[in-house]
Scaffold this motif. Structure first.
Motif, PDB file in Angstrom:
ATOM      1  N   SER A  15       0.849  -1.187   0.000  1.00  0.00           N
ATOM      2  CA  SER A  15       0.000   0.000   0.000  1.00  0.00           C
ATOM      3  C   SER A  15       0.887   1.240   0.000  1.00  0.00           C
ATOM      4  CB  SER A  15      -0.908   0.004   1.233  1.00  0.00           C
ATOM      5  OG  SER A  15      -1.415   1.294   1.493  1.00  0.00           O
ATOM      6  N   LEU A  16       0.721   2.098  -0.986  1.00  0.00           N
ATOM      7  CA  LEU A  16       1.538   3.307  -1.062  1.00  0.00           C
ATOM      8  C   LEU A  16       1.357   4.177   0.175  1.00  0.00           C
ATOM      9  CD1 LEU A  16       3.452   5.041  -2.765  1.00  0.00           C
ATOM     10  CD2 LEU A  16       1.428   6.100  -3.818  1.00  0.00           C
ATOM     11  N   TRP A  17       0.123   4.289   0.634  1.00  0.00           N
ATOM     12  CA  TRP A  17      -0.139   5.093   1.830  1.00  0.00           C
ATOM     13  C   TRP A  17       0.620   4.566   3.031  1.00  0.00           C
ATOM     14  CZ3 TRP A  17      -1.728   9.489   3.813  1.00  0.00           C
ATOM     15  CH2 TRP A  17      -2.095   9.537   5.156  1.00  0.00           C
ATOM     16  N   HIS A  18       0.554   3.269   3.253  1.00  0.00           N
ATOM     17  CA  HIS A  18       1.234   2.685   4.407  1.00  0.00           C
ATOM     18  C   HIS A  18       2.754   2.792   4.275  1.00  0.00           C
ATOM     19  CE1 HIS A  18      -2.745   0.864   5.024  1.00  0.00           C
ATOM     20  NE2 HIS A  18      -2.387   0.761   6.277  1.00  0.00           N
ATOM     21  N   GLN A  19       3.264   2.659   3.055  1.00  0.00           N
ATOM     22  CA  GLN A  19       4.711   2.771   2.863  1.00  0.00           C
ATOM     23  C   GLN A  19       5.191   4.205   3.096  1.00  0.00           C
ATOM     24  OE1 GLN A  19       7.144   0.269   2.149  1.00  0.00           O
ATOM     25  NE2 GLN A  19       5.395  -0.869   2.928  1.00  0.00           N
ATOM     26  N   LEU A  20       4.435   5.172   2.611  1.00  0.00           N
ATOM     27  CA  LEU A  20       4.850   6.558   2.774  1.00  0.00           C
ATOM     28  C   LEU A  20       4.745   7.026   4.211  1.00  0.00           C
ATOM     29  CD1 LEU A  20       3.315   8.200  -0.425  1.00  0.00           C
ATOM     30  CD2 LEU A  20       5.704   7.642   0.009  1.00  0.00           C
ATOM     31  N   THR A  21       3.758   6.526   4.937  1.00  0.00           N
ATOM     32  CA  THR A  21       3.551   6.953   6.323  1.00  0.00           C
ATOM     33  C   THR A  21       4.152   5.987   7.307  1.00  0.00           C
ATOM     34  OG1 THR A  21       1.383   5.859   6.428  1.00  0.00           O
ATOM     35  CG2 THR A  21       1.441   8.180   5.708  1.00  0.00           C
ATOM     36  N   ARG A  22       4.736   4.891   6.803  1.00  0.00           N
ATOM     37  CA  ARG A  22       5.362   3.876   7.655  1.00  0.00           C
ATOM     38  C   ARG A  22       4.411   3.312   8.686  1.00  0.00           C
ATOM     39  NH1 ARG A  22       9.492   1.931   4.867  1.00  0.00           N
ATOM     40  NH2 ARG A  22      10.835   3.588   4.083  1.00  0.00           N
ATOM     41  N   GLN A  23       3.163   3.144   8.287  1.00  0.00           N
ATOM     42  CA  GLN A  23       2.164   2.542   9.181  1.00  0.00           C
ATOM     43  C   GLN A  23       2.220   1.031   9.013  1.00  0.00           C
ATOM     44  OE1 GLN A  23      -1.759   4.131   8.858  1.00  0.00           O
ATOM     45  NE2 GLN A  23      -1.050   6.243   8.686  1.00  0.00           N
ATOM     46  N   ARG A  24       2.675   0.338  10.027  1.00  0.00           N
ATOM     47  CA  ARG A  24       2.779  -1.123   9.986  1.00  0.00           C
ATOM     48  C   ARG A  24       1.696  -1.758  10.861  1.00  0.00           C
ATOM     49  NH1 ARG A  24       5.483   0.121   6.328  1.00  0.00           N
ATOM     50  NH2 ARG A  24       7.584  -0.598   5.791  1.00  0.00           N
TER      51      ARG A  24
END
Length: 300
Positions: free
Chosen positions: A291-300
């Motif tokens: 997910s681009l959003w999770h990768q950019l915000t580092r939400q794991r």
């Protein structure tokens, strides 16, 4: 308790390619661990090595040697899996090995006594005892359900693996573990992470060429998304994967390989096997990783 179907309890299969020193070490360690275990077989597959690895393996009396003649990628493993006679298969790399015999015995015992477990994902450490973490495995070092496993150290029921069709040969490299994990869950079996089963992995994935880290993850991940996710999810995930791949391609100056991956990702026919919502929830780590959003915000 599961019924034993073979006098060979476990088949250890590992793939070799142009790393003679690592292969020598793995064979030596396995031979030492298994010198009093005739119920465990070793199968070494060589993927067209040109550094003497094949000649070395051909001389070993305590293992079954298979020579593919060329580099087939992870499909080379499948030739070893086909010849495996054990109730269970332990999959290794040419630079990985169980820490001790206790790990091997625990894998067999766990699978014997837990018929719902299809795969046991091992804890992976380096030579210095440091954890090699991965998004494929739980963050917490506690025994329990796992989304997937790491290819350099896991055990699987042979019959289940055969039903799945082994590794997806067309992938060549990367994401094959996720495809198998999804199929294991579709077959109704659990994937179990057991940190008391420990595999030492001596290598580092970062040593692989940059083009591989752009090409195969981009292409293969899009294949997985097209196969297992409904259209409304697939649109977002494919957009994200294309974006992530493009960023990595620009960083490593591998745009030609990125463009080739994109073309093959959509040119190849992919049969749809959309996962039910419940199973899709189990693979939320895959979603977050792509997910681009999770990768950019580092939400794991």
């Amino acid at each position: 308790m599961a019924q034993h179907t073979s006098s060979t309890r476990l088949s250890i299969v590992f793939l070799n390619y142009n790393r003679l020193s690592e292969t020598r070490q793995t064979v030596s360690q396995l031979s030492s661990l298994l010198k009093e275990r005739p119920d465990i077989e070793i199968i070494a597959v060589d993927n067209g090595s040109e550094d003497g690895t094949a000649d070395f393996l051909a001389q070993q009396k305590n293992l079954t040697f298979i020579e593919t003649g060329k580099n087939l990628g992870i499909a080379g493993y499948n030739q070893g899996f086909e010849q495996a006679r054990g109730d269970y298969i332990l999959v290794l790399d040419d630079d990985s090995c169980p820490k001790d015999l206790d790990t091997i015995e625990r894998l067999i015992t766990q699978l014997d006594h837990n018929p719902k477990i299809g795969v046991i994902a091992c804890k992976i450490i380096n030579e210095h005892g440091q954890l090699q973490s991965s998004w494929h495995l739980p963050k917490q070092q506690k025994a329990g359900a796992s989304m997937s496993f790491i290819g350099c150290g896991f055990a699987i029921r042979r019959d289940l693996f055969a039903d799945i069709g082994w590794y997806p040969a067309s992938f060549f490299l990367y994401q094959n573990e996720v495809d198998v994990a999804i199929q294991v869950r579709r077959h109704g079996y659990d994937i179990y992470y057991d940190p008391q089963t420990v595999v030492i992995h001596r290598g580092e994935a970062s040593n692989r060429p940059n083009w591989r880290r752009v090409y195969y993850p981009t292409r293969n991940t899009i294949w997985l998304i097209r196969r297992y996710f409904p259209l409304h999810d697939a649109i977002y995930l494919i957009f994200s994967r294309l974006s992530i791949g493009l960023i990595r391609a620009l960083q490593s100056r591998e745009f030609t390989w990125y463009w080739k991956a994109v073309k093959e990702a959509f040119r190849q026919p992919v049969p749809s096997q959309v996962l039910p919502r419940k199973l899709r929830r189990e693979f939320k780590a895959f979603w977050r990783q792509n997910s681009l959003w999770h990768q950019l915000t580092r939400q794991r």
